[in-house]
Design an enzyme around this catalytic site. Structure first.
Site, mmCIF file in Angstrom:
data_model
loop_
_atom_site.group_PDB
_atom_site.id
_atom_site.type_symbol
_atom_site.label_atom_id
_atom_site.label_comp_id
_atom_site.label_asym_id
_atom_site.label_seq_id
_atom_site.Cartn_x
_atom_site.Cartn_y
_atom_site.Cartn_z
ATOM 1 N N PRO A 291 0.881 -1.245 0.265
ATOM 2 C CA PRO A 291 -0.125 0.097 0.144
ATOM 3 C C PRO A 291 0.762 1.202 -0.122
ATOM 4 O O PRO A 291 1.970 1.278 0.628
ATOM 5 C CB PRO A 291 -0.797 -0.136 1.335
ATOM 6 C CG PRO A 291 -0.726 -1.618 1.807
ATOM 7 C CD PRO A 291 0.428 -1.911 0.939
ATOM 8 N N GLU A 292 0.399 2.159 -0.838
ATOM 9 C CA GLU A 292 1.251 3.462 -0.949
ATOM 10 C C GLU A 292 0.360 4.503 0.040
ATOM 11 O O GLU A 292 -0.714 4.207 0.683
ATOM 12 C CB GLU A 292 1.291 3.820 -2.243
ATOM 13 C CG GLU A 292 2.288 2.914 -2.856
ATOM 14 C CD GLU A 292 3.015 3.267 -4.370
ATOM 15 O OE1 GLU A 292 3.351 4.465 -4.141
ATOM 16 O OE2 GLU A 292 2.921 2.558 -5.117
ATOM 17 N N LYS B 8 3.282 6.379 4.504
ATOM 18 C CA LYS B 8 2.715 5.115 4.494
ATOM 19 C C LYS B 8 2.502 4.706 5.910
ATOM 20 O O LYS B 8 2.101 3.546 6.298
ATOM 21 C CB LYS B 8 3.671 4.168 3.655
ATOM 22 C CG LYS B 8 3.829 4.166 2.170
ATOM 23 C CD LYS B 8 4.696 3.180 1.700
ATOM 24 C CE LYS B 8 5.214 3.833 0.349
ATOM 25 N NZ LYS B 8 6.420 3.011 -0.154
ATOM 26 N N HIS C 135 -7.721 -15.249 7.805
ATOM 27 C CA HIS C 135 -6.509 -14.740 8.165
ATOM 28 C C HIS C 135 -6.573 -13.664 9.193
ATOM 29 O O HIS C 135 -5.634 -12.915 9.334
ATOM 30 C CB HIS C 135 -5.746 -14.422 7.073
ATOM 31 C CG HIS C 135 -5.454 -15.295 5.908
ATOM 32 N ND1 HIS C 135 -4.492 -16.347 6.297
ATOM 33 C CD2 HIS C 135 -5.954 -15.432 4.673
ATOM 34 C CE1 HIS C 135 -4.801 -17.284 5.228
ATOM 35 N NE2 HIS C 135 -5.736 -16.635 4.035
ATOM 36 N N ARG D 69 -0.664 -12.828 4.612
ATOM 37 C CA ARG D 69 1.041 -12.997 4.132
ATOM 38 C C ARG D 69 1.666 -12.915 5.719
ATOM 39 O O ARG D 69 2.996 -12.946 5.770
ATOM 40 C CB ARG D 69 1.628 -12.366 3.222
ATOM 41 C CG ARG D 69 0.854 -12.542 2.102
ATOM 42 C CD ARG D 69 1.204 -11.543 0.821
ATOM 43 N NE ARG D 69 0.639 -11.955 -0.244
ATOM 44 C CZ ARG D 69 0.532 -11.064 -1.416
ATOM 45 N NH1 ARG D 69 1.201 -9.873 -1.266
ATOM 46 N NH2 ARG D 69 -0.204 -11.397 -2.382
ATOM 47 N N ARG E 64 21.851 16.129 -2.180
ATOM 48 C CA ARG E 64 21.723 14.842 -2.475
ATOM 49 C C ARG E 64 22.640 14.062 -3.404
ATOM 50 O O ARG E 64 23.001 12.986 -3.482
ATOM 51 C CB ARG E 64 20.374 13.827 -2.068
ATOM 52 C CG ARG E 64 20.405 12.436 -1.545
ATOM 53 C CD ARG E 64 20.967 12.193 -0.382
ATOM 54 N NE ARG E 64 20.289 13.009 0.771
ATOM 55 C CZ ARG E 64 19.284 12.706 1.310
ATOM 56 N NH1 ARG E 64 19.021 11.456 1.493
ATOM 57 N NH2 ARG E 64 18.835 13.450 2.564
#
Length: 311
Positions: free
Chosen positions: A2-3, A61, A116, A137, A183
């Site tokens: 997920p973002e 996130k 689950h 998972r 950077r």
């Protein structure tokens, strides 16, 4: 994975259905779901009992639920580890790691358990709903952490190094530009560097770069302030468009807090469209391996940077 838009959709659902409620019981059904809580399942359940859930928060996130009255502890069940009292001046927050398949679902208490289901949280009120953490998972999980003292968002201390995201009102565009040039990296690497900017994952990076007509290997050292401003504008456009339709859902395991999938995948311009025509110029979109992921781009609209020579 997920973002930011997906996590924000979940945050909004939690703010509506969970914030302000008081925890009655916590049932941990799989130990991996709380493996980041070092004191174990019994401690996690005991420390949450009787605490009030605050406003759901998000940075990039990362998603968390501050809990009120963090200094109050219920009795620890016999044989469980002693409860850890938060440090002086710190609050507490439940940090949720969604991982690859984690879901936070608000369900009626009498709804059948999901196959689950890993953690169940019930509340001390008349509402007939509970919060469930479901994770096929088991890469995700829940954990309890001290918050950064004095932080207005009750930020968990373990994510204090994460930069603000571009939808955050406190995000500093000028500081991001300066850091980008210092950077000396390439633009997609920079967008995925959470110490620079959080919440931008592979999908939305490719989408923002397509809109900006920038190749993913474009060096950032030569970025001008207008170029950075344009890029940030497109990042925000992509994220807000995804938010409007509930995020991107390539994986049927991703759902929002009430079990509804997002639909932004139908509107993507670059990601996942290899060999399909560019919506701008008609040139086939290309896919290239990139840092154990894939990058999707238009070879005509997003020309690669010219190689540099010399020492």
């Amino acid at each position: 994975m997920p973002e930011l838009p997906e996590v924000e959709v979940v945050r909004r659902g939690l703010a509506r259905w969970v914030s302000g409620r008081t925890v009655d019981t916590v049932e941990v059904l799989h130990p991996r779901a709380i493996r980041r809580h070092a004191a174990g399942a019994a401690d996690f359940a005991a420390r949450l009992k009787g605490l009030r859930i605050g406003e759901a928060r998000r940075r990039g996130k990362y998603l968390w639920l501050p809990v009120a009255d963090g200094e109050i502890r219920s009795a620890v069940p016999e044989g469980a580890p002693a409860a850890l009292v938060p440090s002086e001046g710190h609050g507490l927050a439940v940090l949720a790691h969604l991982g690859m398949s984690g879901q936070l679902l608000v369900q009626p208490q009498d709804a059948p358990d999901e196959k689950h289901l890993r953690v169940r949280i019930r509340f001390d009120d008349a509402e007939d709903t509970e919060l469930r953490f479901v994770d096929q998972r088991t890469f995700g999980g829940l954990s309890l952490h001290d918050t950064v003292p004095g932080d207005a968002d009750d930020l968990p201390d373990v994510i204090a190094h994460i930069a603000r995201d571009p939808l955050d009102a406190a995000f500093d565009d000028a500081a991001f530009h300066d850091a980008l040039r210092r950077r000396r990296t390439t633009v997609k690497r920079a967008l995925l560097d959470q110490s620079l900017i959080s919440g931008v994952g592979n999908i939305y990076a490719d989408e923002a770069l397509w809109r900006s007509r920038l190749h993913y290997e474009r060096p950032t050292a030569g970025f001008t302030r207008p170029r950075t401003a344009e890029l940030l504008g497109h990042v925000r456009e992509v994220m807000n468009a995804a938010l409007a339709v509930g995020g991107t859902s390539f994986d049927s395991l991703y759902v929002n807090v009430n079990g509804e999938s997002g639909y932004f995948a139908r509107s993507l311009d670059a990601y996942g469209r290899a060999e399909e025509p560019c919506r701008r110029c008609g040139t086939p979109i290309r896919r290239r391996p990139w840092m154990n992921r894939s990058s999707y781009f238009c070879p005509r609209c997003q020309r690669p940077p010219r190689p540099t020579h010399g020492g």
